[in-house]
Design a protein around this motif. Sequence first.
Motif, PDB file in Angstrom:
ATOM      1  N   SER A  58      47.836 -12.473   5.317  1.00 24.99           N
ATOM      2  CA  SER A  58      48.478 -13.090   6.484  1.00 24.99           C
ATOM      3  C   SER A  58      48.283 -12.237   7.732  1.00 24.99           C
ATOM      4  O   SER A  58      48.086 -11.022   7.645  1.00 24.99           O
ATOM      5  N   LEU A  59      48.351 -12.879   8.882  1.00 27.95           N
ATOM      6  CA  LEU A  59      48.395 -12.149  10.147  1.00 27.95           C
ATOM      7  C   LEU A  59      49.816 -11.665  10.377  1.00 27.95           C
ATOM      8  O   LEU A  59      50.784 -12.318   9.960  1.00 27.95           O
ATOM      9  N   ASP A 186      46.929  -9.534  15.553  1.00 30.21           N
ATOM     10  CA  ASP A 186      46.038 -10.551  15.007  1.00 30.21           C
ATOM     11  C   ASP A 186      44.647 -10.025  14.642  1.00 30.21           C
ATOM     12  O   ASP A 186      43.746 -10.807  14.340  1.00 30.21           O
ATOM     13  N   SER A 187      44.461  -8.717  14.683  1.00 29.36           N
ATOM     14  CA  SER A 187      43.153  -8.162  14.340  1.00 29.36           C
ATOM     15  C   SER A 187      43.073  -7.767  12.872  1.00 29.36           C
ATOM     16  O   SER A 187      41.983  -7.533  12.347  1.00 29.36           O
ATOM     17  N   PHE A 188      44.247  -7.691  12.216  1.00 29.81           N
ATOM     18  CA  PHE A 188      44.284  -7.329  10.805  1.00 29.81           C
ATOM     19  C   PHE A 188      44.941  -8.428   9.991  1.00 29.81           C
ATOM     20  O   PHE A 188      45.872  -9.092  10.445  1.00 29.81           O
ATOM     21  N   LEU A 189      44.448  -8.604   8.765  1.00 32.93           N
ATOM     22  CA  LEU A 189      45.111  -9.435   7.777  1.00 32.93           C
ATOM     23  C   LEU A 189      45.806  -8.503   6.806  1.00 32.93           C
ATOM     24  O   LEU A 189      45.285  -7.424   6.472  1.00 32.93           O
ATOM     25  N   TYR A 295      45.997  -3.471   4.621  1.00 34.97           N
ATOM     26  CA  TYR A 295      45.478  -3.980   5.897  1.00 34.97           C
ATOM     27  C   TYR A 295      43.955  -4.109   5.802  1.00 34.97           C
ATOM     28  O   TYR A 295      43.264  -3.159   5.420  1.00 34.97           O
ATOM     29  N   LYS A 297      40.592  -5.603   8.170  1.00 37.28           N
ATOM     30  CA  LYS A 297      40.168  -6.141   9.460  1.00 37.28           C
ATOM     31  C   LYS A 297      39.770  -7.609   9.290  1.00 37.28           C
ATOM     32  O   LYS A 297      39.034  -7.962   8.385  1.00 37.28           O
ATOM     33  N   LYS A 298      40.285  -8.423  10.193  1.00 36.10           N
ATOM     34  CA  LYS A 298      40.108  -9.870  10.058  1.00 36.10           C
ATOM     35  C   LYS A 298      38.637 -10.268   9.979  1.00 36.10           C
ATOM     36  O   LYS A 298      38.270 -11.147   9.204  1.00 36.10           O
ATOM     37  N   ASP A 299      37.807  -9.608  10.787  1.00 38.42           N
ATOM     38  CA  ASP A 299      36.398  -9.992  10.815  1.00 38.42           C
ATOM     39  C   ASP A 299      35.615  -9.523   9.593  1.00 38.42           C
ATOM     40  O   ASP A 299      34.430  -9.829   9.450  1.00 38.42           O
ATOM     41  N   ARG A 304      41.151 -16.025   3.230  1.00 37.60           N
ATOM     42  CA  ARG A 304      42.507 -15.482   3.095  1.00 37.60           C
ATOM     43  C   ARG A 304      42.861 -15.252   1.617  1.00 37.60           C
ATOM     44  O   ARG A 304      43.758 -14.480   1.311  1.00 37.60           O
TER      45      ARG A 304
END
Length: 360
Positions: A58-59, A186-189, A295, A297-299, A304
């Motif tokens: 999740s963000l 919002d840069s990490f999930l 944690y 990184k989203k990119d 998910r």
Amino acid sequence: MTYDKQFLIEYLYNYLSSKTDHDFIKGYIEKIPKKLYRFRSCTENDFNAISNDYIWLSLASEFDDIKDSTIKYNFKSQKDEIFDIYCDWYPHILKTELKKKYPKIDFSRWNVNRGLIDEYLDNTVDKSGTYNRNKMKSYLLSKGLKTSDITVIDQFFKNYLTQGNIEKVANSLMDDFSNKMLELKDSFLATCFTQTYKNDNLWQTYAKKYTGFCIEYDLSKVEVNSQSNLLFQFAPMLYGAKKPVDFVELFRIAKMEYCKEDYDKRVAANMDVQFNLQARTKSKTYDHEKEWRLYLKKDSVETRKYTFPCISRIIIGKDMKERNKARLINIAKKNGFEICQQKYNLLTSSFSYYKIENGS
């Protein structure tokens, strides 16, 4: 092992560094808990996750706690220091803005420096901090400037060098930092874990009053060198009051970058650590959770539903419905992990946990 503020700060300095310290990473991984836990509430998504060996990422902006991953500032108490930095900064701003607006005028004869700014403020701004055009005009004429110069200076000094405008600049910088905070959120999930399954509050809250279950993850199943040191992405949360980020230091860095000045980049690195430290600090009211987070990184994540085949045991809550219990037992048999039942002893006011054998 104590996972205090100093532990997290040392971790963040290494985690955020562009240099890889393999010795530190190895030592850090040895210190993290060998087992972590998550409490679930018997939703269809919960059953799917354990059946298919994944965890949901999740963000931070999606968490229920609106203060989660936020950064605290204290601008008002630092106004005087910020004003002083801005007066150093202003000659550079003035020259840049004048060149933009009047590209054909030669401003090389204007020796605008901090001393001139201080002298100007003393002679054109009232004690209340209010800009006084009449005082400005008399002062500039006494310095031998032309009427055309006065018109230009009046516009720019009035717009840029009053207390109110400096606050606007600071507020604009604050907006930039607020955007950085949102970007950080919002840069990490992330996925949340806890250090223990023996926690009444978590059974009450996240396992829906003992009707859910607790998943035990064995981190020794994670290969240390696989997936870019996945274990190094695990870190504890801190609990307590957040000390405001030093806005003066942030303002000073912004000024030096604008003016293209050399400065110790370790200062900026330290501020980055402070940002992330605050983002990983929660109110003392949550300290019973003993939370750890993964944690990523989203990119760097394609989905998910993050594959995480590390379940070693499922602990069934004492009040779980029979149909959910039967379903979990079947999943445990299929996936080959242990399943336990929680029992409450009214006489001793304590819980016990026993292994379920042969599906009974």
